[in-house]
Write a protein that holds these residues in place. Structure first.
Motif, PDB file in Angstrom:
ATOM      1  N   THR A  53       0.841  -1.216   0.000  1.00 29.99           N
ATOM      2  CA  THR A  53       0.000   0.000   0.000  1.00 29.99           C
ATOM      3  C   THR A  53       0.867   1.254   0.000  1.00 29.99           C
ATOM      4  O   THR A  53       0.470   2.291  -0.518  1.00 29.99           O
ATOM      5  N   LEU A  54       2.059   1.156   0.568  1.00 31.32           N
ATOM      6  CA  LEU A  54       2.939   2.331   0.656  1.00 31.32           C
ATOM      7  C   LEU A  54       3.547   2.670  -0.698  1.00 31.32           C
ATOM      8  O   LEU A  54       3.735   3.835  -1.030  1.00 31.32           O
ATOM      9  N   HIS A  55       3.865   1.641  -1.471  1.00 35.25           N
ATOM     10  CA  HIS A  55       4.510   1.897  -2.762  1.00 35.25           C
ATOM     11  C   HIS A  55       3.547   2.541  -3.765  1.00 35.25           C
ATOM     12  O   HIS A  55       3.978   3.010  -4.817  1.00 35.25           O
ATOM     13  N   VAL A  82       1.800   5.157  -2.954  1.00 39.53           N
ATOM     14  CA  VAL A  82       1.692   6.573  -2.567  1.00 39.53           C
ATOM     15  C   VAL A  82       2.731   7.392  -3.326  1.00 39.53           C
ATOM     16  O   VAL A  82       3.909   7.049  -3.359  1.00 39.53           O
ATOM     17  N   THR A  83       2.254   8.465  -3.941  1.00 39.01           N
ATOM     18  CA  THR A  83       3.176   9.383  -4.618  1.00 39.01           C
ATOM     19  C   THR A  83       2.952  10.789  -4.084  1.00 39.01           C
ATOM     20  O   THR A  83       1.845  11.145  -3.677  1.00 39.01           O
ATOM     21  N   ALA A  84       4.013  11.557  -4.105  1.00 35.33           N
ATOM     22  CA  ALA A  84       3.933  12.923  -3.596  1.00 35.33           C
ATOM     23  C   ALA A  84       3.231  13.817  -4.607  1.00 35.33           C
ATOM     24  O   ALA A  84       3.312  13.605  -5.816  1.00 35.33           O
ATOM     25  N   GLU A  85       2.526  14.833  -4.079  1.00 33.50           N
ATOM     26  CA  GLU A  85       1.924  15.845  -4.937  1.00 33.50           C
ATOM     27  C   GLU A  85       2.912  16.993  -5.111  1.00 33.50           C
ATOM     28  O   GLU A  85       3.927  17.066  -4.409  1.00 33.50           O
ATOM     29  N   GLY A 145       4.915  20.165  -4.729  1.00 39.26           N
ATOM     30  CA  GLY A 145       5.227  20.929  -3.526  1.00 39.26           C
ATOM     31  C   GLY A 145       5.593  20.068  -2.340  1.00 39.26           C
ATOM     32  O   GLY A 145       6.093  20.560  -1.337  1.00 39.26           O
ATOM     33  N   GLU A 146       5.285  18.770  -2.440  1.00 37.49           N
ATOM     34  CA  GLU A 146       5.675  17.864  -1.368  1.00 37.49           C
ATOM     35  C   GLU A 146       7.025  17.246  -1.706  1.00 37.49           C
ATOM     36  O   GLU A 146       7.477  17.301  -2.846  1.00 37.49           O
ATOM     37  N   ILE A 147       7.637  16.652  -0.740  1.00 30.91           N
ATOM     38  CA  ILE A 147       8.918  16.010  -0.991  1.00 30.91           C
ATOM     39  C   ILE A 147       8.722  14.863  -1.970  1.00 30.91           C
ATOM     40  O   ILE A 147       7.859  14.019  -1.790  1.00 30.91           O
ATOM     41  N   PRO A 180       9.325  11.435  -3.669  1.00 29.55           N
ATOM     42  CA  PRO A 180       9.980  10.161  -3.359  1.00 29.55           C
ATOM     43  C   PRO A 180      11.130   9.859  -4.310  1.00 29.55           C
ATOM     44  O   PRO A 180      12.028   9.116  -3.981  1.00 29.55           O
ATOM     45  N   PRO A 184      14.387  11.261   3.504  1.00 31.17           N
ATOM     46  CA  PRO A 184      12.986  11.077   3.857  1.00 31.17           C
ATOM     47  C   PRO A 184      12.715  11.187   5.360  1.00 31.17           C
ATOM     48  O   PRO A 184      11.569  11.201   5.771  1.00 31.17           O
ATOM     49  N   MET A 185      13.746  11.258   6.149  1.00 30.20           N
ATOM     50  CA  MET A 185      13.517  11.299   7.585  1.00 30.20           C
ATOM     51  C   MET A 185      12.916  12.646   7.972  1.00 30.20           C
ATOM     52  O   MET A 185      13.394  13.695   7.550  1.00 30.20           O
ATOM     53  N   PRO A 186      11.855  12.634   8.764  1.00 32.43           N
ATOM     54  CA  PRO A 186      11.250  13.901   9.204  1.00 32.43           C
ATOM     55  C   PRO A 186      12.195  14.666  10.129  1.00 32.43           C
ATOM     56  O   PRO A 186      13.005  14.067  10.827  1.00 32.43           O
ATOM     57  N   ARG A 187      12.094  15.957  10.069  1.00 31.37           N
ATOM     58  CA  ARG A 187      12.975  16.793  10.885  1.00 31.37           C
ATOM     59  C   ARG A 187      12.201  17.430  12.009  1.00 31.37           C
ATOM     60  O   ARG A 187      11.077  17.748  11.865  1.00 31.37           O
TER      61      ARG A 187
END
Lengths: 49, 255
Positions: free
Chosen positions: A27-29, A31-34, A36-38, A40, A46-49
């Motif tokens: 299910t994760l694969h 997902v794609t970014a829109e 303005g988003e980071i 993939p 990818p680690m959140p800050r």
């Protein structure tokens, strides 16, 4: 595959959960970014800050 | 963690803060969590997602009415309620499970090999079962984490806090827990989403299920705004008494 148990019920449980985790990962694969988003594919950390 | 949101605020007041000895600690201006408990939530914008579609384990017959009753108490206190859709809910829950367990396997792998029987059965099975996931799966889970954070961050531009059920069922009884099927206990559990995001999330009791176990709602606030979740929970608890209820199950056991 790592097997640290020889108990039949535990091996069955591991097999069932491996299938569930593999399906969850799929299910994760999807997902794609829109815009303005980071991205993939953009090489960002990818680690959140 | 505590009987009330006010007690949580007291606890956080002594636990939160910068620690030079902790490399993950962040230096930020401190918030007076206790002073934030004004009881006033007039004009507070609350985004509500009932998440009924995510109730994989079913919905307790008491849950919808109790959840709506608590929402009505928040509305009566002056909050503005608006329906929202929490973005990537299923994917984020899955990502949380994968990130958490892959990191657990990396940490525990040596001990699992040497001391399998020293681990509790549900714990060792869940951690060992991610051994076939790939590095790509883990990285993609972190990407989903970042994308979800971006989308929830945008949602928080329109609302001050987000509210959803913690679970559509009452707390699981220990007797109903099957150690070789720990994932069954996760079916329909709605808290992993907030774990992945890393936002403050407060679970407040909203009454008892049809089998006398606790039901609750989650109040989540933006990063570092624990005071907003606490203020909302406290405002609810000033107007209701669910947090003081005791299940008759405890009395039956002499508790």
């Amino acid at each position: 595959m790592i097997i640290w148990t020889h108990e039949t019920d535990e091996i069955a449980a591991l097999t069932a959960m491996r299938a569930i985790f593999a399906a969850a990962a799929e299910t994760l694969h999807a997902v794609t970014a829109e815009a303005g988003e980071i991205s993939p594919a953009g090489g960002h950390d990818p680690m959140p800050r | 963690m505590a009987r009330s949101a006010a007690d949580c605020a007291l606890l956080l007041s002594v636990m939160a803060g910068y620690d030079a000895g902790d490399p993950y600690s962040v230096r930020r201006e401190s918030i007076d969590y206790v002073a934030a408990l004004t009881g006033d939530i007039s004009g507070l914008r609350i985004g509500v997602d009932r998440l009924d579609w995510a109730a994989a384990g079913g919905i307790d017959p008491h849950q919808p009415g109790l959840f709506d009753g608590s929402l009505e108490a928040l509305r009566a206190a002056g909050a503005d309620l608006v329906e929202v859709d929490l973005p990537l809910f299923t994917e984020a829950n899955n990502a949380n499970l994968i990130v958490m367990l892959c990191e657990a396997l990396a940490y525990h792998r040596g001990n699992l090999m040497q001391r399998w029987d020293d681990y509790g059965q549900p714990t060792r099975l869940m951690i060992a079962a991610v051994d076939q996931l790939s590095g790509a799966d883990y990285v993609q889970a972190q990407r989903v984490r970042q994308i979800t954070r971006e989308r929830v961050s945008r949602l928080f531009q329109d609302v001050d806090v987000l509210v959803c059920p913690t679970w559509h069922l009452g707390a699981l009884k220990l007797a109903d827990f099957v150690p070789t099927n720990p994932l069954a206990a996760y079916a329909g559990m709605l808290t992993p989403y907030w774990d992945l995001l890393g936002v403050p999330a407060l679970a407040v009791p909203i009454g008892l299920s049809s089998v006398d176990t606790p039901l609750s709602m989650t109040i989540a606030s933006p990063w570092w705004r624990d005071d907003l979740a606490l203020r909302t929970g406290d405002a609810l608890q000033r107007r209701t008494s669910f947090h003081l209820d005791r299940t008759p199950l405890l009395s039956a056991r002499g508790g």
